[in-house]
Design a protein around this motif. Structure first.
Motif, short mmCIF file in Angstrom:
data_model
loop_
_atom_site.label_atom_id
_atom_site.label_comp_id
_atom_site.label_asym_id
_atom_site.label_seq_id
_atom_site.Cartn_x
_atom_site.Cartn_y
_atom_site.Cartn_z
N VAL A 281 -18.45 -7.44 16.02
CA VAL A 281 -19.70 -6.69 16.05
C VAL A 281 -19.43 -5.30 15.49
N GLY A 282 -19.97 -5.01 14.32
CA GLY A 282 -19.81 -3.71 13.69
C GLY A 282 -19.02 -3.79 12.40
N ALA A 283 -19.54 -3.17 11.34
CA ALA A 283 -18.89 -3.22 10.03
C ALA A 283 -18.50 -1.84 9.53
N GLY A 284 -17.97 -1.03 10.45
CA GLY A 284 -17.29 0.20 10.05
C GLY A 284 -15.84 -0.13 9.78
N ALA A 285 -14.99 0.89 9.77
CA ALA A 285 -13.57 0.65 9.49
C ALA A 285 -12.94 -0.29 10.50
N CYS A 286 -13.23 -0.08 11.78
CA CYS A 286 -12.62 -0.93 12.81
C CYS A 286 -13.02 -2.39 12.64
N GLY A 287 -14.32 -2.64 12.48
CA GLY A 287 -14.79 -4.02 12.37
C GLY A 287 -14.31 -4.72 11.13
N LEU A 288 -14.32 -4.02 9.99
CA LEU A 288 -13.88 -4.64 8.74
C LEU A 288 -12.39 -4.95 8.77
N ILE A 289 -11.61 -4.04 9.34
CA ILE A 289 -10.17 -4.28 9.45
C ILE A 289 -9.88 -5.38 10.45
N LEU B 43 -2.79 -2.95 4.60
CA LEU B 43 -4.07 -2.85 3.88
C LEU B 43 -3.84 -2.65 2.39
N ALA B 44 -2.83 -1.86 2.05
CA ALA B 44 -2.54 -1.63 0.64
C ALA B 44 -1.98 -2.88 -0.03
N ASP B 45 -1.02 -3.53 0.61
CA ASP B 45 -0.32 -4.64 -0.01
C ASP B 45 -1.12 -5.95 0.01
N ALA B 46 -1.78 -6.21 1.13
CA ALA B 46 -2.48 -7.49 1.27
C ALA B 46 -3.93 -7.43 0.80
N HIS B 47 -4.51 -6.23 0.79
CA HIS B 47 -5.94 -6.14 0.51
C HIS B 47 -6.32 -5.07 -0.50
N GLY B 48 -5.35 -4.59 -1.26
CA GLY B 48 -5.65 -3.73 -2.39
C GLY B 48 -6.23 -2.37 -2.07
N GLN B 49 -5.97 -1.86 -0.87
CA GLN B 49 -6.52 -0.56 -0.53
C GLN B 49 -5.63 0.56 -1.08
N SER B 50 -6.25 1.60 -1.59
CA SER B 50 -5.53 2.73 -2.15
C SER B 50 -5.56 3.90 -1.18
N PHE B 51 -4.39 4.51 -0.98
CA PHE B 51 -4.29 5.68 -0.10
C PHE B 51 -3.50 6.78 -0.78
N ILE B 52 -3.85 8.01 -0.44
CA ILE B 52 -3.07 9.16 -0.87
C ILE B 52 -2.76 9.99 0.37
N LEU B 53 -1.70 10.76 0.32
CA LEU B 53 -1.31 11.64 1.42
C LEU B 53 -1.76 13.06 1.10
N GLU B 54 -2.46 13.68 2.03
CA GLU B 54 -2.91 15.06 1.85
C GLU B 54 -1.74 16.01 2.15
N THR B 55 -1.33 16.79 1.17
CA THR B 55 -0.25 17.75 1.36
C THR B 55 -0.68 19.18 1.04
N ALA B 56 -1.98 19.39 0.78
CA ALA B 56 -2.47 20.74 0.46
C ALA B 56 -2.64 21.57 1.72
N PHE B 57 -2.81 20.93 2.88
CA PHE B 57 -3.01 21.65 4.13
C PHE B 57 -2.76 20.68 5.28
N ARG B 58 -2.62 21.25 6.48
CA ARG B 58 -2.51 20.44 7.70
C ARG B 58 -3.64 20.85 8.63
N TYR B 59 -4.26 19.85 9.26
CA TYR B 59 -5.30 20.13 10.24
C TYR B 59 -4.68 20.68 11.53
N SER C 286 -14.54 0.38 0.16
CA SER C 286 -13.35 -0.32 -0.29
C SER C 286 -12.96 -1.44 0.67
N LEU C 287 -13.08 -1.18 1.97
CA LEU C 287 -12.78 -2.22 2.96
C LEU C 287 -13.79 -3.36 2.89
N ALA C 288 -15.06 -3.04 2.68
CA ALA C 288 -16.08 -4.08 2.55
C ALA C 288 -15.82 -4.94 1.32
N ALA C 289 -15.39 -4.32 0.24
CA ALA C 289 -15.07 -5.09 -0.97
C ALA C 289 -13.89 -6.01 -0.71
#
Length: 468
Positions: free
Chosen positions: A19-27, A110-126, A148-151
Motif C-alpha cells: 500500500v503506497g507507491a512512494g520510495a518505500c512502497g516501490l522499493i 538498486l543501482a546494480d539490479a534495477h538501473g538506479q543512478s546515484f551521486i554523492l553530495e560533497t559540496a556541503f554537509r547537512y 526512476s523507481l516507478a520506471a
C-alpha cells in the motif's frame, strides 16, 4: 476506514500487496519481486508520488562505492552515532543499526539490479552529519527519484494500480490480514486478497485531529507534506492490535519560501548564510538543524524570517532544482547593497548592518556567537550583492508510527509480530526520537528506502512459506 473481520479472504489474490507507491512502497515491491513473489502496489494518487516526491531526495547511506570513490570516510558506527546524537539517544539503537547496515547495500542493489543512478553530495554537509553520506538521483529531487523507481518497477513487470485508495483491511480473528478493500474512481469497491501486506502508505501530517493530539505545536502550521498522509496505517495497525511509538516526533523545516511554497535548501545556511527576522536580527544557531528551525521561525513576528546570503551561495542554490524553481517564481530577490536589503525586509538599516557585521567578526574569530554557531566553518557575507528570500516554518512529515522490529514486522505492545503485516516509511516509527529536535536530515528517506527493501523481502518469504 477500518478492519473488516472475516475468516476467509477475497477470491482475487496476490501473494504480496504493498500500500503506497512512494520510495518505500516501490522499493518494497522491487524487493518482493526479486525474492520471487508476485506483487501488486496500490496507490491512491493518479501517479506514484507520496511524501518522497515532496522531498529533496537525499538518502543518507554508509559504506557505499560512491563514498569510496570520493574517499569519504564513513561507516555504520559513525552513521548510527550521528543519528543517536541528534535524537539524544531516544531512537531505538537496534533498529537504527539495522537501517545503517542496510543503507549502503540497498543503494548498490538498486543501482546494480534495477538501473538506479546515484551521486554523492560533497559540496556541503547537512547539520549533524559528520561524513559525506547524502546520495541522490542526479537531478537532486524526490520527484526524479520516485519517477526512476516507478520506471524500474514497470520494467520488472510489477503491477502498480493508481487511483485505488485502500479503504479497509480484511482480517481474521487472529489479526492475520487476508486482503484489502479498494475504492475505484467511480466510487465502486473491489477486494484483493494477499498472503502478506506491506504498509508503505503514510504518516499523519495531513490529519488535523491527529496533529492536535500528538503534535499540537504544529497543528496550525503550514503543512508541506502529502495530503494523503491521513494516518490510515496507524489506525489500521492499532485496530489489529499493533503498538505505536514516538508519535510526537516529526520533521519540520525552517526554510519554505512564503508565500510561494517552495523549499529553499538548507545548504545556504550551512555554507555561510544567516536567517534574520523582520527586525533584522538573528534569533538562533542556524547550524543546529533545519527541523527544529521550523519552531524557531514560527516564533518570530508574523512567523516569518529572511534567508540572507551572497552570490556564491546563490550559485550553490542554483545547483538544486527546487531552488531553481523558487528563483523562477520570483521568490529569490537580488539586492545591490545593504540599504536595499534592509528596505526589502522592512527593518532598520543599522540593525541589519550590525547583524551582518557580527557574523563577519565571528567568522574571523574575533568574538563568540551568543547562539553557539561556529562561523569559522564557511566564508561570510561581506560582499554585495545580497540575495534574500522570505521564508516560514513548516511541517514536512511525521516520524512516529507503528512499532516494528528489524525485519519491518509490525509489533504488538508485547513486542510480538502480527501474523503477516509489515511497515516502513511514514507508516512505521522512525529514528528521530520523541520530538522535532531529533530529526537528522535524511532520516525519513533512509528508513523508507532500507525498510522498504527489508519489508518487501520479508513479505515475499512469508508469502512463500504460506503457500508451501
Amino acid at each position: 476506514m477500518g478492519i473488516v473481520r472475516r475468516e476467509s479472504g477475497p477470491e482475487a489474490h496476490v501473494p504480496v500487496l504493498v500500500v503506497g507507491a512512494g520510495a518505500c512502497g516501490l522499493i518494497a515491491a522491487l524487493a518482493a519481486h526479486d525474492a520471487g513473489a508476485a506483487v501488486m502496489v496500490l496507490e491512491r494518487d493518479p501517479v506514484p508520488a507520496g511524501s518522497t516526491s515532496l522531498s529533496a531526495g537525499y538518502i543518507p547511506a554508509c559504506n557505499t562505492r560512491w563514498q569510496a570513490e570520493a574517499n569519504a570516510d564513513d561507516g555504520v558506527d559513525r552513521m548510527l552515532g550521528d543519528i543517536q546524537k541528534k535524537n539524544h539517544g531516544e531512537g531505538d539503537p537496534v533498529l537504527g543499526r539495522a537501517v545503517c547496515e542496510a543503507s549502503g547495500p540497498t543503494l548498490e542493489w538498486l543501482a546494480d539490479a534495477h538501473g538506479q543512478s546515484f551521486i554523492l553530495e560533497t559540496a556541503f554537509r547537512y547539520p549533524g552529519h559528520t561524513a559525506y553520506r547524502m546520495h541522490s538521483h542526479p537531478q537532486k529531487t524526490g520527484v526524479a527519484l520516485v519517477g526512476s523507481l516507478a520506471a524500474a518497477a514497470e520494467r520488472a513487470g510489477i503491477d502498480i494500480v493508481c487511483e485505488a485508495p485502500v479503504r479497509d483491511l480484511i482480517a481474521d480473528g487472529a489479526g492475520k490480514v487476508l486482503g484489502v478493500v479498494i475504492e475505484r474512481p467511480d466510487g465502486s469497491t473491489d477486494e484483493i486478497g494477499c498472503d502478506a501486506l506491506v504498509l508503505a502508505c503514510n504518516g499523519y501530517g495531513g490529519n488535523p485531529e491527529m496533529l492536535r493530539s500528538y503534535i499540537p505545536e504544529m497543528a496550525d502550521a503550514l503543512y508541506f507534506g502529502h495530503t494523503g498522509n491521513q494516518g490510515d496505517a496507524v489506525r489500521w495497525g492499532t485496530e489489529l492490535g499493533a503498538a505505536v511509538a514516538q508519535m510526537g516526533s516529526y520533521q519540520g523545516h525552517g526554510s519554505v519560501a512564503h508565500p510561494h511554497g517552495a523549499l529553499i535548501s538548507w545548504a545556504l545556511m550551512m555554507e555561510g548564510g544567516v536567517q534574520v527576522n523582520t527586525e533584522g536580527a538573528r534569533f538562533s544557531n542556524e547550524h543546529a538543524g533545519y527541523s527544529e528551525q521550523a519552531l524557531k521561525v514560527l516564533a518570530q513576528p508574523g512567523g516569518i524570517a529572511w534567508n540572507v546570503y551572497d552570490r556564491r551561495l546563490h550559485e550553490l542554490g542554483m545547483r538544486h532544482e527546487d531552488y531553481r524553481g523558487a528563483h523562477g517564481m520570483g521568490a529569490i530577490r537580488e539586492l545591490p547593497d545593504l540599504a536595499a536589503l534592509a528596505d526589502l525586509i522592512g527593518c532598520p538599516r543599522d540593525r541589519l548592518a550590525a547583524t551582518l557585521a557580527h557574523a563577519t567578526e565571528a567568522a574571523a574569530g574575533q568574538l563568540e556567537d551568543p547562539f553557539g554557531r561556529d562561523f569559522t566553518t564557511a566564508p561570510t557575507l561581506d560582499t554585495p550583492p545580497y540575495f534574500a528570500v522570505r521564508v516560514t516554518g513548516a511541517l514536512f512529515h511525521t516520524q512516529g508510527g507503528l512499532s516494528i522490529d528489524t525485519s519491518a514486522r509490525v509489533l504488538t505492545a508485547e513486542r510480538e509480530p502480527l501474523p503477516n503485516l509489515f511497515a516502513g516509511g511514514g507508516a512505521a516509527v522512525g529514528l528521530s526520537g520523541s520530538d522535532v529536535e531529533g530529526y537528522l536530515s535524511g532520516n525519513g528517506l533512509v528508513t523508507a528506502v532500507t525498510l522498504g527493501r527489508i519489508a518487501g523481502t520479508g513479505a515475499a518469504r512469508l508469502a512463500q512459506e504460506t503457500t508451501a
